[in-house]
Design an enzyme around this catalytic site. Structure first.
Site, mmCIF file in Angstrom:
data_model
loop_
_atom_site.group_PDB
_atom_site.id
_atom_site.type_symbol
_atom_site.label_atom_id
_atom_site.label_comp_id
_atom_site.label_asym_id
_atom_site.label_seq_id
_atom_site.Cartn_x
_atom_site.Cartn_y
_atom_site.Cartn_z
ATOM 1 N N GLU A 1 0.850 -1.204 0.000
ATOM 2 C CA GLU A 1 0.000 0.000 0.000
ATOM 3 C C GLU A 1 0.882 1.250 0.000
ATOM 4 O O GLU A 1 1.877 1.327 0.723
ATOM 5 C CB GLU A 1 -0.894 0.033 1.240
ATOM 6 C CG GLU A 1 -1.794 1.272 1.243
ATOM 7 C CD GLU A 1 -2.532 1.490 2.549
ATOM 8 O OE1 GLU A 1 -3.531 0.786 2.789
ATOM 9 O OE2 GLU A 1 -2.118 2.377 3.333
ATOM 10 N N ALA B 1 -10.154 11.328 2.327
ATOM 11 C CA ALA B 1 -11.573 11.490 2.624
ATOM 12 C C ALA B 1 -12.162 12.617 1.775
ATOM 13 O O ALA B 1 -11.505 13.629 1.535
ATOM 14 C CB ALA B 1 -11.747 11.816 4.101
ATOM 15 N N ARG C 1 -16.035 2.694 2.933
ATOM 16 C CA ARG C 1 -16.991 3.727 3.307
ATOM 17 C C ARG C 1 -16.263 5.039 3.589
ATOM 18 O O ARG C 1 -16.683 6.093 3.155
ATOM 19 C CB ARG C 1 -17.743 3.277 4.575
ATOM 20 C CG ARG C 1 -18.875 4.197 4.940
ATOM 21 C CD ARG C 1 -19.245 4.034 6.390
ATOM 22 N NE ARG C 1 -18.167 4.492 7.265
ATOM 23 C CZ ARG C 1 -18.229 4.504 8.579
ATOM 24 N NH1 ARG C 1 -19.309 4.057 9.188
ATOM 25 N NH2 ARG C 1 -17.212 4.942 9.313
ATOM 26 N N LYS D 1 -20.565 -7.422 2.320
ATOM 27 C CA LYS D 1 -19.685 -6.932 1.251
ATOM 28 C C LYS D 1 -19.427 -8.039 0.236
ATOM 29 O O LYS D 1 -19.384 -7.800 -0.969
ATOM 30 C CB LYS D 1 -18.369 -6.424 1.838
ATOM 31 C CG LYS D 1 -18.519 -5.240 2.791
ATOM 32 C CD LYS D 1 -17.155 -4.707 3.223
ATOM 33 C CE LYS D 1 -17.180 -4.079 4.591
ATOM 34 N NZ LYS D 1 -15.929 -3.394 4.968
HETATM 35 P P1 FAD Z 1 -18.269 -0.364 6.178
HETATM 36 O O1 FAD Z 1 -17.998 -1.727 5.674
HETATM 37 O O2 FAD Z 1 -19.376 0.380 5.539
HETATM 38 O O3 FAD Z 1 -18.474 -0.491 7.734
HETATM 39 C C1 FAD Z 1 -18.382 0.581 8.645
HETATM 40 C C2 FAD Z 1 -19.142 0.245 9.926
HETATM 41 O O4 FAD Z 1 -20.524 0.327 9.672
HETATM 42 C C3 FAD Z 1 -18.901 -1.152 10.507
HETATM 43 O O5 FAD Z 1 -18.994 -1.091 11.902
HETATM 44 C C4 FAD Z 1 -20.057 -1.947 9.979
HETATM 45 O O6 FAD Z 1 -20.343 -3.061 10.814
HETATM 46 C C5 FAD Z 1 -21.151 -0.909 9.992
HETATM 47 N N1 FAD Z 1 -22.158 -1.160 8.973
HETATM 48 C C6 FAD Z 1 -21.928 -1.505 7.669
HETATM 49 N N2 FAD Z 1 -23.112 -1.654 7.031
HETATM 50 C C7 FAD Z 1 -24.084 -1.341 7.923
HETATM 51 C C8 FAD Z 1 -25.492 -1.276 7.878
HETATM 52 N N3 FAD Z 1 -26.170 -1.558 6.758
HETATM 53 N N4 FAD Z 1 -26.153 -0.933 9.003
HETATM 54 C C9 FAD Z 1 -25.501 -0.642 10.158
HETATM 55 N N5 FAD Z 1 -24.159 -0.680 10.264
HETATM 56 C C10 FAD Z 1 -23.464 -1.021 9.179
HETATM 57 N N6 FAD Z 1 -10.035 5.364 4.630
HETATM 58 C C11 FAD Z 1 -9.849 6.375 3.735
HETATM 59 O O7 FAD Z 1 -10.429 7.465 3.903
HETATM 60 N N7 FAD Z 1 -9.039 6.210 2.622
HETATM 61 C C12 FAD Z 1 -8.386 5.028 2.382
HETATM 62 O O8 FAD Z 1 -7.675 4.912 1.385
HETATM 63 C C13 FAD Z 1 -8.544 3.943 3.327
HETATM 64 N N8 FAD Z 1 -7.926 2.754 3.123
HETATM 65 C C14 FAD Z 1 -8.160 1.715 4.000
HETATM 66 C C15 FAD Z 1 -7.584 0.461 3.741
HETATM 67 C C16 FAD Z 1 -7.799 -0.613 4.596
HETATM 68 C C17 FAD Z 1 -7.191 -1.961 4.286
HETATM 69 C C18 FAD Z 1 -8.601 -0.440 5.773
HETATM 70 C C19 FAD Z 1 -8.816 -1.585 6.731
HETATM 71 C C20 FAD Z 1 -9.182 0.799 6.035
HETATM 72 C C21 FAD Z 1 -8.981 1.881 5.156
HETATM 73 N N9 FAD Z 1 -9.587 3.133 5.371
HETATM 74 C C22 FAD Z 1 -9.400 4.162 4.457
HETATM 75 C C23 FAD Z 1 -10.404 3.384 6.580
HETATM 76 C C24 FAD Z 1 -11.917 3.103 6.374
HETATM 77 O O9 FAD Z 1 -12.464 4.014 5.450
HETATM 78 C C25 FAD Z 1 -12.580 3.257 7.743
HETATM 79 O O10 FAD Z 1 -12.139 2.257 8.622
HETATM 80 C C26 FAD Z 1 -14.088 3.348 7.745
HETATM 81 O O11 FAD Z 1 -14.498 3.827 9.036
HETATM 82 C C27 FAD Z 1 -14.814 2.021 7.541
HETATM 83 O O12 FAD Z 1 -14.772 1.677 6.228
HETATM 84 P P2 FAD Z 1 -15.452 0.293 5.714
HETATM 85 O O13 FAD Z 1 -15.210 0.295 4.279
HETATM 86 O O14 FAD Z 1 -14.995 -0.854 6.503
HETATM 87 O O15 FAD Z 1 -16.988 0.589 6.077
#
Ligand code: FAD
Length: 335
Positions: free
Chosen positions: A14, A48, A104, A189
């Site tokens: 990364e 973001a 997200r 997902k």
């Molecule tokens: P989601 O999968 O949408 O989940 C977020 C939370 O919401 C979880 O607690 C989940 O259980 C809950 N949830 C999901 N769906 C629902 C629903 N329908 N109802 C209620 N709750 C729900 N951030 C950046 O800004 N830029 C990046 O480039 C970046 N790269 C990353 C790379 C990796 C490998 C990781 C692990 C994280 C990265 N992040 C990045 C951080 C990430 O954006 C945050 O951790 C964010 O808060 C969660 O993203 P997610 O895609 O897991 O969200």
């Protein structure tokens, strides 16, 4: 018996987009070294609310044009309308990027998980669906050139599906409010079309292995790639914990504090990450994803340590360099 048949585990890296011309130059040198190691892909983070869109795209284009490595673009959907998110995905596809990490994104500054901050897309699972749909609409079939035909090509071969990765959290996501929500979210997902997951960094093999076991029991079948970061100074460890909400790894913290020089701290961080990498691979991990912070030395040393790339001769080994101070709240530090 099967030693000759089993291929070495794939690995990936990364990077984050650079913020200055000097950082850009040093990043391109890092990319040269990382690409020569033969990774499966190199991922590029996304700021973001699109704060790094152009800079992320520039790095992705560099990977496409100057290396043979597949780029994987992180995209976030926080605060976007459907139309904006579709436009963004189209723009990346136009640039030639076909592999994504659908995220997200974190709440904007000043807001917390409990407050409303999402746009039209409620979760990463919805972004996965959107990427798949936009790609399908854009290119339903690959164009196969036909010899002897007046037309430039005919539409025949079904399109190659884009690779869509998603984030996974071995120690749970800060928003999780109930047990196993992390697994339910990962399953959602996968159902939406994700093809593999990359984990948040962690410091103990059992965090990852236990999470994978729970995910399998919960119906998740896609590969879950462990995300590892060699942490090579006490200050970096503190910053990493702040950004990731992970628990303090006491042994690593103690050993980094006791190390007498940057070289010793580097060795401590690399040793720790190498041990962790060996343990997760032995436990069945499908490969390794290394958070590089745009530097190649520690990541390469870990891969050498687990035998995924050959070790260089001593004459080729450069001395440890103390990294320059970084500004706080760097979105590129997202981990
Ligand atoms: P989601 O999968 O949408 O989940 C977020 C939370 O919401 C979880 O607690 C989940 O259980 C809950 N949830 C999901 N769906 C629902 C629903 N329908 N109802 C209620 N709750 C729900 N951030 C950046 O800004 N830029 C990046 O480039 C970046 N790269 C990353 C790379 C990796 C490998 C990781 C692990 C994280 C990265 N992040 C990045 C951080 C990430 O954006 C945050 O951790 C964010 O808060 C969660 O993203 P997610 O895609 O897991 O969200």
């Amino acid at each position: 018996v099967n030693e000759q048949l089993s291929a070495p585990a794939p690995f990936s890296f990364e990077l984050f987009p650079p913020r200055s011309p000097a950082a850009e130059e040093s990043l391109y040198e890092t990319i040269r070294v990382l690409a020569a190691a033969g990774p499966d892909f190199i991922s590029v983070t996304y700021g973001a609310n699109g704060s790094s869109r152009d800079r992320s795209l520039a790095v992705l284009r560099h990977l496409l044009e100057r290396t043979g490595v597949s780029p994987l673009a992180h995209l976030t959907c926080v605060g976007s309308s459907h139309a904006e998110a579709s436009r963004l995905v189209r723009e990346f596809l136009e640039a030639g990027v076909t592999d994504f990490l659908a995220l997200r994104g974190d709440p904007p500054k000043g807001l917390s998980e409990g407050e409303p901050f999402l746009g039209d897309l409620g979760s990463a699972a919805e972004l996965v669906q959107l990427i798949d749909r936009v790609q399908a609409e854009r290119e339903q079939y690959d164009i196969v050139p036909s010899r002897g035909s007046q037309r430039a090509g005919v539409l025949r071969r079904p399109r190659r599906r884009v690779r869509i990765a998603v984030a996974a959290f071995p120690n749970g996501h800060p928003r999780d409010t109930r047990q196993n929500q992390d697994i339910d979210s990962l399953l959602a997902k996968q159902t939406a079309g994700a093809t593999f997951a990359i984990t948040q960094l962690f410091f103990h093999a059992e965090d990852y292995l236990g999470f994978v076991a729970r995910a399998r029991a919960g119906g998740v079948t896609m590969p879950i790639l462990p995300g590892l970061m060699p942490v090579t100074s006490p200050a970096r460890l503190l910053r990493t914990l702040e950004l990731s909400d992970e628990r303090m790894p006491r042994e690593l913290a103690r050993d980094l504090e006791r190390a007498a020089s940057p070289e010793e701290q580097f060795a401590v961080g690399v040793d720790h990450a190498t041990r962790l990498a060996g343990e997760v691979l032995a436990g069945g991990a499908p490969g390794l994803h290394l958070y590089t912070l745009n530097r190649h030395r520690a990541a390469m040393a870990v891969l050498e340590g687990v035998g995924l790339i050959p070790s260089p001769s001593p004459a080729q080994t450069p001395p440890v360099q103390t990294p320059p101070a970084r500004p706080e709240n760097h979105i590129e530090e997202t981990i």
